[in-house]
Design a protein around this motif. Structure first.
Motif, short mmCIF file in Angstrom:
data_model
loop_
_atom_site.label_atom_id
_atom_site.label_comp_id
_atom_site.label_asym_id
_atom_site.label_seq_id
_atom_site.Cartn_x
_atom_site.Cartn_y
_atom_site.Cartn_z
N SER A 91 29.23 18.26 -11.71
CA SER A 91 29.81 17.15 -12.49
C SER A 91 29.57 15.82 -11.78
O SER A 91 29.22 14.82 -12.42
CB SER A 91 31.31 17.39 -12.68
N TYR A 92 29.74 15.82 -10.45
CA TYR A 92 29.57 14.59 -9.66
C TYR A 92 28.14 14.06 -9.77
O TYR A 92 27.91 12.88 -10.01
CB TYR A 92 29.91 14.88 -8.20
N LEU A 93 27.17 14.96 -9.62
CA LEU A 93 25.76 14.54 -9.66
C LEU A 93 25.38 14.02 -11.04
O LEU A 93 24.58 13.08 -11.16
CB LEU A 93 24.86 15.71 -9.28
N LEU A 94 25.94 14.62 -12.08
CA LEU A 94 25.63 14.15 -13.43
C LEU A 94 26.30 12.80 -13.72
O LEU A 94 25.69 11.92 -14.31
CB LEU A 94 26.11 15.19 -14.46
N GLN A 95 27.55 12.65 -13.27
CA GLN A 95 28.26 11.38 -13.51
C GLN A 95 27.61 10.23 -12.74
O GLN A 95 27.51 9.12 -13.26
CB GLN A 95 29.72 11.52 -13.09
N LYS A 96 27.19 10.51 -11.52
CA LYS A 96 26.62 9.46 -10.67
C LYS A 96 25.14 9.22 -10.97
O LYS A 96 24.55 8.28 -10.44
CB LYS A 96 26.77 9.84 -9.19
N LYS A 97 24.56 10.07 -11.82
CA LYS A 97 23.13 9.95 -12.17
C LYS A 97 22.28 9.84 -10.90
O LYS A 97 21.49 8.91 -10.72
CB LYS A 97 22.90 8.74 -13.07
N HIS A 98 22.50 10.82 -10.01
CA HIS A 98 21.81 10.80 -8.71
C HIS A 98 20.29 10.78 -8.91
O HIS A 98 19.74 11.61 -9.64
CB HIS A 98 22.21 12.03 -7.89
N PRO A 99 19.59 9.84 -8.27
CA PRO A 99 18.14 9.70 -8.48
C PRO A 99 17.32 10.90 -8.03
O PRO A 99 16.20 11.11 -8.51
CB PRO A 99 17.79 8.45 -7.65
N LYS A 100 17.88 11.71 -7.10
CA LYS A 100 17.13 12.87 -6.60
C LYS A 100 17.45 14.15 -7.38
O LYS A 100 16.99 15.23 -7.00
CB LYS A 100 17.44 13.09 -5.12
N PHE A 101 18.26 14.02 -8.42
CA PHE A 101 18.65 15.20 -9.19
C PHE A 101 18.19 15.03 -10.63
O PHE A 101 18.55 14.06 -11.31
CB PHE A 101 20.17 15.39 -9.14
N THR A 102 17.37 15.95 -11.11
CA THR A 102 16.77 15.85 -12.44
C THR A 102 17.76 16.30 -13.52
O THR A 102 18.23 17.44 -13.49
CB THR A 102 15.49 16.71 -12.55
N ARG A 103 18.05 15.38 -14.42
CA ARG A 103 18.93 15.72 -15.55
C ARG A 103 18.07 16.08 -16.76
O ARG A 103 17.14 15.35 -17.10
CB ARG A 103 19.84 14.54 -15.91
N PRO A 104 18.39 17.19 -17.43
CA PRO A 104 17.61 17.55 -18.62
C PRO A 104 17.93 16.62 -19.78
O PRO A 104 19.04 16.11 -19.90
CB PRO A 104 18.08 18.98 -18.92
N HIS A 105 16.94 16.42 -20.63
CA HIS A 105 17.15 15.59 -21.83
C HIS A 105 17.33 16.51 -23.02
O HIS A 105 16.47 17.34 -23.33
CB HIS A 105 15.95 14.66 -22.04
N LEU A 106 18.47 16.37 -23.68
CA LEU A 106 18.79 17.25 -24.81
C LEU A 106 18.92 16.44 -26.10
O LEU A 106 19.51 15.37 -26.09
CB LEU A 106 20.11 17.97 -24.56
N PRO A 107 18.36 16.97 -27.20
CA PRO A 107 18.57 16.28 -28.48
C PRO A 107 20.02 16.42 -28.92
O PRO A 107 20.68 17.41 -28.60
CB PRO A 107 17.63 17.04 -29.44
N ASN A 108 20.52 15.43 -29.64
CA ASN A 108 21.91 15.47 -30.09
C ASN A 108 22.03 16.18 -31.44
O ASN A 108 22.63 15.68 -32.39
CB ASN A 108 22.47 14.04 -30.19
N TYR A 109 21.42 17.35 -31.52
CA TYR A 109 21.55 18.20 -32.70
C TYR A 109 21.27 19.64 -32.28
O TYR A 109 20.71 19.90 -31.20
CB TYR A 109 20.59 17.77 -33.82
N ALA A 110 21.69 20.57 -33.11
CA ALA A 110 21.56 21.99 -32.77
C ALA A 110 20.11 22.45 -32.91
O ALA A 110 19.44 22.14 -33.90
CB ALA A 110 22.46 22.82 -33.66
N LEU A 111 19.63 23.18 -31.91
CA LEU A 111 18.28 23.75 -31.97
C LEU A 111 18.28 25.12 -32.65
O LEU A 111 17.22 25.68 -32.91
CB LEU A 111 17.72 23.89 -30.55
N SER A 112 19.47 25.64 -32.91
CA SER A 112 19.59 26.94 -33.60
C SER A 112 20.74 26.85 -34.59
O SER A 112 21.61 25.98 -34.47
CB SER A 112 19.84 28.06 -32.59
#
Length: 416
Positions: A177-198
């Motif tokens: 949660s900390y790494l995602l909130q802080k948008k740490h530059p060394k940690f890759t965040r996945p990009h997800l579409p804002n709709y259901a894929l299934s």
């Protein structure tokens, strides 16, 4: 969508820094694991939002199982949420020779969120205690809290003496949660579409994966992969018959397969609106607009609309009589007698369910309460317990009833 709703106030500690460093040493971890989670994640997020729960809970399957739907632990916990059989059963994720609800990601999600909600209430609104209890059991966490309280020291999670696995389990979640909130530059965040894929489709009847595959033009292996809860090449005669398909809702509703098997027509009459039609046919306005490819809510008298409706069809099955192991004996419902349990101080739905060997879900249905309802001492809970079978020796029946009466003595206290 997830990052913007993370709400835990994470204060780095030495234990937390250890987990943060572990994630930074594997900067693409979340992106890699997310490939397995992608078909389900939107649905899980929506369930968490609908219940008003913290978005951090969406990250638990990553911590629990690296989002592996068929994962099995040494303690026989199964699925992305790592549910043991008793917990899954008590919170509504059923299992039988045809189907394992713990491997069904969405069914397991409902059970896990019910369990976490119960633990949150049990630990007086403390999410760190509830999450620790999810991992190690509420008994251990309660004892750790009681020990600290008796010594007059802090009962905060960081000060509790818990098993090593649990002491590291909560920091794993908080570090993510900390790494995602802080948008740490060394940690890759996945990009997800804002709709259901299934999209979940309630077939409404027993179906064969091979037939369904041919009808929706999706490889059978792909459908099985998305729905690991189904253990055979057919769904169970008793259900569930809900299956995830690898397509958007719009694509499914506009497919020839859906229009042929799951829709009916309706001719618009004077005074009709999309809302009134949706209400009358127990569907959604969005579903009608997608099914008919409408770009506005304007209706014309005489316009023919397609509406979703399950149509029973024998074409979704193959005759497998040549395989006798597929023929299941019909299970008759057991005869039950109504009993009452008088609520005592400290009672919880979980403890009552354990005492009488019934599910929490059944307790809630029988008493028209929710997982968040307060159990007030002196009130009574209704239970429907199996009626003892008559036996040739009357003394055995009397003994059974006598023993049962000790456990389940009817009370006259006020109902819930």
């Amino acid at each position: 969508m997830i990052v913007n709703q993370l709400s835990f106030d994470v204060v780095p500690t030495s234990r937390l820094h250890k987990r943060i460093d572990w994630y930074l040493a594997q900067p693409t971890y979340l992106a890699q694991v997310n490939k397995r989670a992608a078909p389900y994640l939107y649905h899980i997020v929506k369930r968490v939002e609908q219940r008003g729960l913290p978005m951090e809970l969406v990250l638990l399957p990553f911590v629990e199982s690296d989002f592996r739907p068929t994962a099995v632990s040494q303690q026989k916990a199964v699925g992305v949420w790592q549910l043991v059989e008793a917990t899954a059963y008590h919170f509504g994720a059923i299992s039988d020779p045809w189907y394992d609800g713990r491997k069904d990601v969405l069914s397991a999600t409902d059970a896990a969120l019910d369990y976490l909600s119960y633990l949150y209430k049990r630990f007086n609104g403390n999410w760190l205690h509830a999450i620790a209890a999810y991992n190690t059991g509420e008994g251990r966490v309660k004892k750790a809290i009681d020990r600290n309280r008796a010594k007059g020291i802090s009962t905060h999670f960081w000060h509790l003496k818990l098993p090593k696995e649990t002491s590291e389990y909560v920091p794993k979640l908080l570090a993510l949660s900390y790494l995602l909130q802080k948008k740490h530059p060394k940690f890759t965040r996945p990009h997800l579409p804002n709709y259901a894929l299934s999209t979940a489709l309630d077939v409404g009847q027993q179906f064969d994966f091979g037939v369904l595959s041919s009808l929706v033009n999706v490889p059978k292996q792909t459908i099985h992969h998305l729905n690991p809860g189904f253990l055979r090449h057919q769904s169970s005669p008793q259900g569930p018959h809900k299956v995830l398909l690898p397509m958007t809702e719009k694509k499914l509703l506009q497919s020839q397969f859906f229009k042929r098997h799951f829709s009916q027509t309706y001719t618009v009459k004077k005074g009709d609106t999309l809302y009134s039609i949706a209400k009358r046919f127990n569907t959604k306005v969005k579903t009608i607009t997608l099914l008919n490819n409408k770009t506005s809510s304007l209706l014309h008298i005489g316009e023919v609309l397609s509406l979703n409706k399950v149509t029973q069809s024998n074409s979704l099955l193959i005759d497998y009589e040549i395989s006798p192991y597929l023929i299941e004996k019909k299970q008759t419902k057991p005869v039950t007698i109504e009993y009452f349990h008088q609520i005592k101080p400290g009672d919880s739905l979980w403890e009552v369910s354990q005492l009488y060997k019934v599910s929490v879900k059944d307790l809630m249905i029988w008493n028209e309460i929710s997982a968040h309802s307060m159990l007030k001492p002196g009130n009574t809970l209704i239970l429907h317990l199996p009626k003892p079978q008559l036996v040739s020796e009357p003394v055995n029946t009397k003994q059974y009833l006598s023993e049962l009466e000790v456990l389940v003595k009817p009370e006259s206290g006020p109902r819930l």
